[in-house]
Design a protein around this motif. Sequence first.
Motif, mmCIF file in Angstrom:
data_model
loop_
_atom_site.group_PDB
_atom_site.id
_atom_site.type_symbol
_atom_site.label_atom_id
_atom_site.label_comp_id
_atom_site.label_asym_id
_atom_site.label_seq_id
_atom_site.Cartn_x
_atom_site.Cartn_y
_atom_site.Cartn_z
ATOM 1 N N PHE A 61 0.836 -1.201 0.000
ATOM 2 C CA PHE A 61 0.000 0.000 0.000
ATOM 3 C C PHE A 61 0.873 1.254 0.000
ATOM 4 O O PHE A 61 0.610 2.195 -0.743
ATOM 5 N N MET A 62 1.898 1.255 0.815
ATOM 6 C CA MET A 62 2.771 2.417 0.915
ATOM 7 C C MET A 62 3.567 2.642 -0.368
ATOM 8 O O MET A 62 3.996 3.757 -0.646
ATOM 9 N N ALA A 63 3.751 1.590 -1.160
ATOM 10 C CA ALA A 63 4.532 1.690 -2.398
ATOM 11 C C ALA A 63 3.686 2.109 -3.607
ATOM 12 O O ALA A 63 4.222 2.265 -4.698
ATOM 13 N N ILE A 64 2.384 2.269 -3.412
ATOM 14 C CA ILE A 64 1.525 2.677 -4.537
ATOM 15 C C ILE A 64 1.971 4.048 -5.030
ATOM 16 O O ILE A 64 2.112 4.988 -4.256
ATOM 17 N N ARG A 65 2.188 4.131 -6.334
ATOM 18 C CA ARG A 65 2.610 5.405 -6.921
ATOM 19 C C ARG A 65 1.394 6.287 -7.161
ATOM 20 O O ARG A 65 0.404 5.855 -7.737
#
Length: 122
Positions: A61-65
Amino acid sequence: MNGAMSSPAEGPDGTVYQQVQATPEFQALRTRLRRYVFPMTAVFLVWYLAYVLLAGYAPEFMAIRVVGTITVGLLIGLGQFVSTFVITTLYVRFAERELDGPAAELRARVETGLAGAPEVRA
């Protein structure tokens, strides 16, 4: 000597500071401060803990661009700084509006010795 030291500002009801602390005005001021600071601190800690937990347990989730190389994690991390400045600004406004006047009055009472204790002389 019994080891207890007494200052010139200490009367039968304690020091001038203890006497001021026992006043209803001081108690109201402290209550007003706590009613603002404790909830704001709790909100910030929950917000911070959510960020840490998301970083640890939801890396996908935190890596979603969001845009280009800007990710959700980066936005939430920057939001931590923004929230710190917002909370500080809100506290300064609250203190100016709700705390500074009554605190100045209590300070004046302490400095002039009107709290019921003998006047403190330097």
